[in-house]
Design a protein around this motif. Sequence first.
Motif, PDB file in Angstrom:
ATOM      1  N   GLU A 142       0.839  -1.204   0.000  1.00 41.70           N
ATOM      2  CA  GLU A 142       0.000   0.000   0.000  1.00 41.70           C
ATOM      3  C   GLU A 142       0.875   1.256   0.000  1.00 41.70           C
ATOM      4  O   GLU A 142       0.588   2.223  -0.719  1.00 41.70           O
ATOM      5  CB  GLU A 142      -0.916  -0.014   1.231  1.00 41.70           C
ATOM      6  CG  GLU A 142      -1.870   1.176   1.329  1.00 41.70           C
ATOM      7  CD  GLU A 142      -3.042   1.091   0.373  1.00 41.70           C
ATOM      8  OE1 GLU A 142      -3.823   2.067   0.322  1.00 41.70           O
ATOM      9  OE2 GLU A 142      -3.183   0.070  -0.326  1.00 41.70           O
ATOM     10  N   ASP A 176      -8.460  -5.971   1.925  1.00 43.09           N
ATOM     11  CA  ASP A 176      -9.603  -5.146   2.294  1.00 43.09           C
ATOM     12  C   ASP A 176      -9.448  -3.718   1.780  1.00 43.09           C
ATOM     13  O   ASP A 176      -8.456  -3.044   2.074  1.00 43.09           O
ATOM     14  CB  ASP A 176      -9.726  -5.159   3.824  1.00 43.09           C
ATOM     15  CG  ASP A 176     -10.971  -4.458   4.320  1.00 43.09           C
ATOM     16  OD1 ASP A 176     -11.728  -3.923   3.488  1.00 43.09           O
ATOM     17  OD2 ASP A 176     -11.184  -4.450   5.546  1.00 43.09           O
ATOM     18  N   ALA A 177     -10.449  -3.234   1.029  1.00 43.41           N
ATOM     19  CA  ALA A 177     -10.412  -1.868   0.493  1.00 43.41           C
ATOM     20  C   ALA A 177     -10.413  -0.822   1.600  1.00 43.41           C
ATOM     21  O   ALA A 177      -9.898   0.286   1.419  1.00 43.41           O
ATOM     22  CB  ALA A 177     -11.597  -1.642  -0.442  1.00 43.41           C
ATOM     23  N   ALA A 178     -10.967  -1.163   2.755  1.00 45.53           N
ATOM     24  CA  ALA A 178     -10.985  -0.206   3.865  1.00 45.53           C
ATOM     25  C   ALA A 178      -9.584  -0.011   4.433  1.00 45.53           C
ATOM     26  O   ALA A 178      -9.244   1.068   4.921  1.00 45.53           O
ATOM     27  CB  ALA A 178     -11.926  -0.687   4.959  1.00 45.53           C
ATOM     28  N   ARG A 179      -8.758  -1.043   4.357  1.00 42.99           N
ATOM     29  CA  ARG A 179      -7.406  -0.976   4.923  1.00 42.99           C
ATOM     30  C   ARG A 179      -6.345  -0.645   3.873  1.00 42.99           C
ATOM     31  O   ARG A 179      -5.414   0.112   4.142  1.00 42.99           O
ATOM     32  CB  ARG A 179      -7.056  -2.299   5.611  1.00 42.99           C
ATOM     33  CG  ARG A 179      -5.699  -2.306   6.304  1.00 42.99           C
ATOM     34  CD  ARG A 179      -5.578  -3.498   7.235  1.00 42.99           C
ATOM     35  NE  ARG A 179      -5.618  -4.769   6.530  1.00 42.99           N
ATOM     36  CZ  ARG A 179      -4.519  -5.401   6.101  1.00 42.99           C
ATOM     37  NH1 ARG A 179      -3.324  -4.895   6.330  1.00 42.99           N
ATOM     38  NH2 ARG A 179      -4.626  -6.562   5.482  1.00 42.99           N
ATOM     39  N   THR A 180      -6.489  -1.226   2.696  1.00 42.63           N
ATOM     40  CA  THR A 180      -5.501  -0.993   1.631  1.00 42.63           C
ATOM     41  C   THR A 180      -6.222  -0.615   0.333  1.00 42.63           C
ATOM     42  O   THR A 180      -6.254  -1.388  -0.629  1.00 42.63           O
ATOM     43  CB  THR A 180      -4.626  -2.247   1.403  1.00 42.63           C
ATOM     44  OG1 THR A 180      -5.485  -3.389   1.174  1.00 42.63           O
ATOM     45  CG2 THR A 180      -3.723  -2.523   2.595  1.00 42.63           C
ATOM     46  N   PRO A 181      -6.815   0.576   0.282  1.00 44.45           N
ATOM     47  CA  PRO A 181      -7.604   0.974  -0.895  1.00 44.45           C
ATOM     48  C   PRO A 181      -6.786   1.080  -2.178  1.00 44.45           C
ATOM     49  O   PRO A 181      -7.279   0.733  -3.256  1.00 44.45           O
ATOM     50  CB  PRO A 181      -8.174   2.341  -0.487  1.00 44.45           C
ATOM     51  CG  PRO A 181      -7.246   2.843   0.581  1.00 44.45           C
ATOM     52  CD  PRO A 181      -6.806   1.621   1.325  1.00 44.45           C
ATOM     53  N   LYS A 182      -5.544   1.544  -2.073  1.00 44.98           N
ATOM     54  CA  LYS A 182      -4.722   1.675  -3.282  1.00 44.98           C
ATOM     55  C   LYS A 182      -4.343   0.313  -3.840  1.00 44.98           C
ATOM     56  O   LYS A 182      -4.277   0.122  -5.061  1.00 44.98           O
ATOM     57  CB  LYS A 182      -3.465   2.503  -2.972  1.00 44.98           C
ATOM     58  CG  LYS A 182      -3.745   3.986  -2.731  1.00 44.98           C
ATOM     59  CD  LYS A 182      -2.486   4.802  -2.552  1.00 44.98           C
ATOM     60  CE  LYS A 182      -1.830   4.535  -1.220  1.00 44.98           C
ATOM     61  NZ  LYS A 182      -0.660   5.439  -0.982  1.00 44.98           N
ATOM     62  N   VAL A 184      -6.168  -2.476  -3.525  1.00 52.63           N
ATOM     63  CA  VAL A 184      -7.368  -3.032  -4.137  1.00 52.63           C
ATOM     64  C   VAL A 184      -7.606  -2.400  -5.507  1.00 52.63           C
ATOM     65  O   VAL A 184      -7.938  -3.099  -6.479  1.00 52.63           O
ATOM     66  CB  VAL A 184      -8.589  -2.829  -3.216  1.00 52.63           C
ATOM     67  CG1 VAL A 184      -9.887  -3.172  -3.949  1.00 52.63           C
ATOM     68  CG2 VAL A 184      -8.459  -3.687  -1.961  1.00 52.63           C
ATOM     69  N   ALA A 185      -7.434  -1.089  -5.605  1.00 46.96           N
ATOM     70  CA  ALA A 185      -7.615  -0.400  -6.888  1.00 46.96           C
ATOM     71  C   ALA A 185      -6.609  -0.882  -7.921  1.00 46.96           C
ATOM     72  O   ALA A 185      -6.933  -1.034  -9.108  1.00 46.96           O
ATOM     73  CB  ALA A 185      -7.490   1.111  -6.689  1.00 46.96           C
TER      74      ALA A 185
END
Length: 218
Positions: A142, A176-182, A184-185
């Motif tokens: 991340e 998890d997008a809440a923890r590692t949004p970049k 996941v994207a």
Amino acid sequence: MGKIVLYGIELSPPVRTVLLTLEALNLDYEFKVVNFLNKEHRTEEFEKKNPQHTVPVLEDDGHCLWDSHAIAAYLVNKYGKDDALYPKDPLKRAVVDQRLHFDSGVLFANARNITAPLFIRNVTDVPQEKIDLLNEGLNFLESFLVHDFIAGETMTIADFSILSTVTTYEAVVPIDAARTPKLVAWIKRMSKLPYYEKANGKGAAVAIKLLKEKLGRK
């Protein structure tokens, strides 16, 4: 150019790294499955190609290479129309190399510390400290994603290498997008590659299913 032959099995993340690279370079190749259950990796013929009896193994013009990171770099150096996937600029290449070493020395190593006992010794109890190391690796990724890709503003073989590893993580730890949004994207961005499903998606799904069965998870 002689025939390029890749030996391996699709559920292996390192094999998928090479498949992604071959597809990105639009190269013709033959994929030969190595059946580990039948100990094909231990045959005299295979050990002549790779005395470590690991996959992937790439055979090209009578020469054999193993280790996915070395193979991916070799393919771009030899067959790439440009150096986009493995830049020749010293600094850019150093960043790509760092990410490749991070994959082999941290991400994949930590994952293998879980999968090897599962498949070799049928140990299904995964210690929390091993899971914590996987999560730590995801947190590092991340922080690496300052730009759209793992090693900068453009896609490189570092993306292929790390993608093949982390898309198998889901069997053990959620991304998890809440923890590692970049992160996941980035995975979603990479999954839109036209060859993604063929080179990584299908094999990752098999690996995840197998791992979850071993762990007794749905």
